[in-house]
Enzyme design. Structure first.
Site, PDB file in Angstrom:
ATOM      1  N   TRP A   1       0.803  -1.272   0.083  1.00 45.10           N
ATOM      2  CA  TRP A   1      -0.133  -0.056   0.061  1.00 45.10           C
ATOM      3  C   TRP A   1       0.935   1.250  -0.019  1.00 45.10           C
ATOM      4  O   TRP A   1       1.870   1.377   0.665  1.00 45.10           O
ATOM      5  CB  TRP A   1      -1.011  -0.091   1.244  1.00 45.10           C
ATOM      6  CG  TRP A   1      -1.589   1.209   1.258  1.00 45.10           C
ATOM      7  CD1 TRP A   1      -2.703   1.564   0.526  1.00 45.10           C
ATOM      8  CD2 TRP A   1      -1.518   2.313   2.113  1.00 45.10           C
ATOM      9  NE1 TRP A   1      -3.058   2.834   0.843  1.00 45.10           N
ATOM     10  CE2 TRP A   1      -2.338   3.392   2.038  1.00 45.10           C
ATOM     11  CE3 TRP A   1      -0.489   2.658   3.016  1.00 45.10           C
ATOM     12  CZ2 TRP A   1      -2.510   4.525   2.727  1.00 45.10           C
ATOM     13  CZ3 TRP A   1      -0.536   3.750   3.891  1.00 45.10           C
ATOM     14  CH2 TRP A   1      -1.469   4.929   3.299  1.00 45.10           C
TER      15      TRP A   1
ATOM     16  N   ASP B   1     -13.989   1.920  -5.351  1.00 46.03           N
ATOM     17  CA  ASP B   1     -12.799   1.696  -4.352  1.00 46.03           C
ATOM     18  C   ASP B   1     -13.105   0.246  -3.719  1.00 46.03           C
ATOM     19  O   ASP B   1     -14.444  -0.130  -3.796  1.00 46.03           O
ATOM     20  CB  ASP B   1     -12.821   2.762  -3.327  1.00 46.03           C
ATOM     21  CG  ASP B   1     -11.571   3.030  -2.866  1.00 46.03           C
ATOM     22  OD1 ASP B   1     -10.617   2.166  -3.050  1.00 46.03           O
ATOM     23  OD2 ASP B   1     -11.093   4.086  -1.962  1.00 46.03           O
TER      24      ASP B   1
ATOM     25  N   LYS C   1     -15.609   6.815  -8.853  1.00 40.69           N
ATOM     26  CA  LYS C   1     -14.562   6.114  -8.347  1.00 40.69           C
ATOM     27  C   LYS C   1     -15.027   4.880  -7.442  1.00 40.69           C
ATOM     28  O   LYS C   1     -15.720   5.047  -6.558  1.00 40.69           O
ATOM     29  CB  LYS C   1     -13.977   7.129  -7.631  1.00 40.69           C
ATOM     30  CG  LYS C   1     -12.530   6.498  -6.799  1.00 40.69           C
ATOM     31  CD  LYS C   1     -11.869   7.630  -6.153  1.00 40.69           C
ATOM     32  CE  LYS C   1     -10.877   7.184  -5.225  1.00 40.69           C
ATOM     33  NZ  LYS C   1      -9.786   8.292  -4.471  1.00 40.69           N
TER      34      LYS C   1
ATOM     35  N   ASN D   1     -11.390  -1.259  -0.459  1.00 39.87           N
ATOM     36  CA  ASN D   1     -10.316  -1.179   0.405  1.00 39.87           C
ATOM     37  C   ASN D   1     -10.109  -2.323   1.642  1.00 39.87           C
ATOM     38  O   ASN D   1      -9.501  -1.982   2.819  1.00 39.87           O
ATOM     39  CB  ASN D   1     -10.372   0.063   1.501  1.00 39.87           C
ATOM     40  CG  ASN D   1     -10.182   1.216   0.319  1.00 39.87           C
ATOM     41  OD1 ASN D   1      -9.162   1.460  -0.238  1.00 39.87           O
ATOM     42  ND2 ASN D   1     -11.290   2.333   0.537  1.00 39.87           N
TER      43      ASN D   1
ATOM     44  N   CYS E   1     -10.265   1.644  -8.435  1.00 43.84           N
ATOM     45  CA  CYS E   1      -9.267   2.044  -7.099  1.00 43.84           C
ATOM     46  C   CYS E   1      -9.347   1.056  -6.392  1.00 43.84           C
ATOM     47  O   CYS E   1     -10.532   0.585  -6.327  1.00 43.84           O
ATOM     48  CB  CYS E   1      -9.684   3.480  -6.564  1.00 43.84           C
ATOM     49  SG  CYS E   1      -8.842   4.018  -5.133  1.00 43.84           S
TER      50      CYS E   1
ATOM     51  N   ASP F   1      -2.119   5.540  -3.494  1.00 44.39           N
ATOM     52  CA  ASP F   1      -2.511   6.546  -2.314  1.00 44.39           C
ATOM     53  C   ASP F   1      -1.255   7.615  -2.056  1.00 44.39           C
ATOM     54  O   ASP F   1      -1.582   8.544  -1.440  1.00 44.39           O
ATOM     55  CB  ASP F   1      -3.137   5.885  -1.130  1.00 44.39           C
ATOM     56  CG  ASP F   1      -4.584   5.746  -1.188  1.00 44.39           C
ATOM     57  OD1 ASP F   1      -5.286   5.865  -2.132  1.00 44.39           O
ATOM     58  OD2 ASP F   1      -5.097   5.003  -0.450  1.00 44.39           O
TER      59      ASP F   1
HETATM   60  C1  GLA Z   1      -8.685   4.781  -0.451  1.00 39.21           C
HETATM   61  C2  GLA Z   1      -8.439   5.233  -1.824  1.00 39.21           C
HETATM   62  C3  GLA Z   1      -8.312   6.856  -1.626  1.00 39.21           C
HETATM   63  C4  GLA Z   1      -9.526   7.216  -0.813  1.00 39.21           C
HETATM   64  C5  GLA Z   1     -10.090   6.440   0.317  1.00 39.21           C
HETATM   65  C6  GLA Z   1     -11.347   7.052   1.012  1.00 39.21           C
HETATM   66  O1  GLA Z   1      -7.833   4.772   0.294  1.00 39.21           O
HETATM   67  O2  GLA Z   1      -7.350   4.807  -2.359  1.00 39.21           O
HETATM   68  O3  GLA Z   1      -8.264   7.484  -2.726  1.00 39.21           O
HETATM   69  O4  GLA Z   1     -10.466   7.483  -1.759  1.00 39.21           O
HETATM   70  O5  GLA Z   1      -9.903   5.400   0.027  1.00 39.21           O
HETATM   71  O6  GLA Z   1     -11.716   6.220   2.004  1.00 39.21           O
END
Ligand code: GLA
Length: 719
Positions: A190, A475, A473, A477, A523, A545
């Site tokens: 990361w 995502d 976007k 995570n 993302c 990030d």
């Molecule tokens: C991830 C994405 C970031 C942002 C955060 C929001 O880390 O990579 O760009 O969008 O989530 O929580």
């Protein structure tokens, strides 16, 4: 030789009563196999195009036990000691499989590429059967007509009366002749994605793998280059580029055994993923994509970039909008006034799109930080009382398009969704869920068709209700933090990793069928999903990030090996940088961000007037060079990994009329002697007029406004 039949790109030469050499040709590459019914298919050649006369006389790979020219070794009958492509347990428990050619054919082939474009080529289909079991395997090789790309994949059909179990399922092997072969691959974590690693292939196994479950490009990536004649060079030397087009767990094994060959295997990672194939079912593997370059690693990159722009990315013929993303500027602190101000500021600097990131949603549980509300995709009316309608109206007023962040595959245990559907998350049966980001994040189980419908509905609801949303976007995570599907039967728990990605692709296909035009960013905690399994449904990806311009040079350099600039979101951010706390100049940040898909990730109201003016000019200039960067050919000129504090690359338009040259100084020392960089890719006979962008010096460069021949720029270069 009995006959010579040139048919399009295919040449058949009967060499013996049975064996036949089949060659597949792309514009500059040939791939040749030796096929004999009743025997195992044999690899003969992969490299620069060769003539039919040379194909006819190709030497066979030494055929003893150590030759390793078998294209698809299956475990147990003739292959026990070497690495294999396929291993399975037959319905009666037998672990041995013996696959020989039943039939083969080459056909002209046209299909819809995953990005919706039409592609065509020659398709070789080899049908393999086991004399003892009704198992059928098809090996496929597709040679593109218009780009030097060869794809290979397989399908396995269970013809037995009961379920069989697949325990390993690689694509056909690509043998690489031993020499001084060096492997370039990409390792990261990361905020430090795509770090370039190059190592010679010595005896033994090189294994590159990912077992994240969701984001297979965060750590090791599934693309490699093999330089066949010593350490890789950018513009000379023979290099094979190989990418596994898959978004889930993968494993690449390069076996440098006692034979003359390194064996390149790639496929779905079989760890904890044995697959039960019911009677009559077919299992299809993700494709491997190969190209062969005689002009170094840069040649491989150029082929992958043009293939990606044509077939593996959405809307790659359209210039990308310059955007401001709210994340690093305000994090979760979303409100109407703040969004309006950011829209106004990016519009005043010449930007075209504003993207509202995380923090806009949640009702019973509010998204004040990262520990709640994922899954509850309703507007937080305390933050945004006038809803998305007002955001769209503000975007209209400011003359920018509007985009929005979602993380649709996820929930927090602090969410209404989780309260309603605790059975929708991935977790081990009988165990408490392991929770990720914020101490509460869990992953939804996309094996479950109801969950697939729900994930689709998040996008569908937003875009149906607010068709003006121009950009999403998307995502992701979290990894799979504990193994287990509450949907899959206990007997099929090992299908989790594979079914998850089938479910994800299914949702992506539905989204694209209904919303072909919306721009979607891929993302996953940064660049965790930069892979050719998912990209065909997306327009671009977030590289990392980490927006520190200096470290970005290294990450974007590595990323550029397989992915084109048009796909690489690259943003100007604040200093000290939020990830590494480094302070760099606004010029340096613009110089780096402008080498990809330019955007901003900053609170403009905290910028000085000088910084804003600088960015306004940079954006104006970027609009002029945007077609060259986004559609042109990349030439990497000087690697940041060379260790001499310099990196340089350039883009050249297809007609060679325009070029953009980047030259980044990585450290500043007094009396520093930096090498002069020779340019590449220009027309030697054309004259190019030099103009420096993002200039900060009072005096222009000596070469400013002067014209030089392409020959001079490539032979000598500029100071
Ligand atoms: C991830 C994405 C970031 C942002 C955060 C929001 O880390 O990579 O760009 O969008 O989530 O929580």
């Amino acid at each position: 030789m009995k006959k010579l039949l040139p048919i399009l790109g295919l040449v058949l030469c009967a060499m013996s009563a049975h064996a036949e050499k089949i060659s597949l040709n792309t514009p500059h590459n040939s791939f040749v196999v030796d096929l004999d019914k009743g025997a195992e298919p044999q690899f003969l050649y992969y490299g620069a195009s060769i003539s039919s006369a040379d194909i006819a006389n190709l030497q066979k790979i030494k055929d003893d036990n150590w030759s390793r020219s078998d294209l698809y070794p299956a475990y147990g009958a003739t292959h026990t000691m070497n690495e294999i492509c396929l291993a399975m347990r037959h319905a009666d428990g037998n672990l041995s499989t013996n696959l020989v050619i039943d039939d083969y054919k080459v056909t002209p082939h046209t299909e819809t590429a995953p990005n919706g474009a039409t592609r065509s080529g020659q398709l070789l289909t080899i049908t393999l059967k086991d004399p003892l079991y009704p198992t059928t395997v098809h090996l496929y090789y597709l040679a593109y007509n218009d780009v030097d790309m060869l794809e290979s994949w397989t399908d396995i059909t269970n013809g037995e009366k009961k379920t069989v179990t697949l325990t390993q399922f690689y694509n056909p092997v690509m043998p690489v002749r031993r020499n001084n072969v060096h492997c370039t691959h990409f390792h990261g974590s990361w905020a430090s994605e795509a770090q370039l690693v190059e190592q010679p292939l010595k005896t033994g196994l090189l294994e590159i793998k990912n077992k994240d479950g969701l984001r297979n490009a965060t750590s090791d990536r599934n693309e490699v280059m093999l330089s066949l004649d010593g350490p890789a060079r950018e513009n000379t030397g023979d290099v094979i580029g190989a990418a596994l087009c898959y978004s889930g767990n993968f494993r690449i094994t390069i076996d440098s055994d006692e034979s003359d060959y390194h064996q390149y295997f790639a496929g779905i990672n079989p760890d904890n993923s044995e697959y039960h194939l019911k009677k009559g079912e077919t299992f299809t593997t993700p494709r491997s994509a190969y190209t062969y370059s005689v002009s170094g690693t840069n040649g491989v990159s150029q082929t992958f970039h043009s293939w990606a722009r044509k077939y593996m990315l959405r809307h790659a013929d359209k210039e990308r909008m310059i955007l401001l993303n709210s994340w690093e500027g305000v994090y979760f602190d979303i409100n109407h006034e703040g969004m309006d101000q950011m829209m106004h500021d990016i519009a005043s600097m010449g930007g075209e799109l504003f993207v509202m990131d995380d923090g806009w949603f949640g009702d019973k549980y509010r998204r004040l930080t990262d520990n709640a509300a994922l899954g509850d995709w309703v507007v937080d009316t305390k933050k945004l009382p006038e809803g998305i309608e007002r955001l769209l109206a503000d975007a209209r007023k400011n003359g920018v398009k509007f985009g929005i962040w979602i993380e649709p595959e996820m929930a927090n245990t602090t969410s209404e969704l989780y309260e309603k559907h605790p059975d929708w998350i991935i977790k081990a049966p009988g165990r408490e869920p392991v929770q990720g980001r914020g101490g509460t994040q869990v992953v939804l189980d996309l094996c479950n068709p109801q969950v697939q419908d729900y994930v689709f509905s998040i996008v569908d609801n937003l875009l149906t209700k607010y068709p003006e949303i121009a950009y999403i976007k998307w995502d992701a995570n979290a990894p799979v933090m504990n193994h287990g599907s509450q949907y899959l039967p206990m007997a099929d728990q090992s299908h989790l990793y594979i079914e998850y990605h089938k479910g994800l692709i299914n949702v992506c296909e539905r989204v694209r069928a209904k919303y072909p035009d919306v721009v979607i960013q891929d993302c996953a905690s940064g660049g965790g999903r930069a892979n050719y399994g998912l990209l065909p449904y997306f327009d671009e990806f977030w590289v990392s990030d980490n927006t520190d311009a200096l470290q970005r040079i290294f990450m974007q350099w590595g990323t550029s090996y397989f992915f084109p600039a048009i796909a690489m979101a690259s943003h100007i951010s604040a200093v000290p940088n939020h990830a590494v706390y480094r302070t760099t100049s606004i010029k340096f940040r613009c110089d780096v961000a402008m080498s990809g898909r330019l955007g901003m990730e900053i609170q403009p109201k905290n910028m000085t007037d000088e910084e804003k003016a600088f960015c306004r000019q940079a954006i104006t200039d970027y609009k002029k060079i945007r077609p060259v960067i986004q559609f042109g050919d990349l030439y990497r000129l000087h690697s940041p990994y060379a260790g001499d504090f310099l990196a340089s690359e350039m883009y050249v338009s297809e007609d060679k009329e325009q070029a953009v040259f980047f030259w980044w100084k990585l450290e500043t020392y007094k009396n520093q002697h930096l090498p002069r960089i020779k340019m590449a890719g220009l027309d030697p006979d054309k004259y190019y007029t030099i103009h420096e962008l993002n200039r900060i010096d009072n005096e222009p460069l000596q070469c400013e406004g002067k014209s030089y021949s392409g020959a001079y720029l490539m032979q000598t270069g500029l100071e």
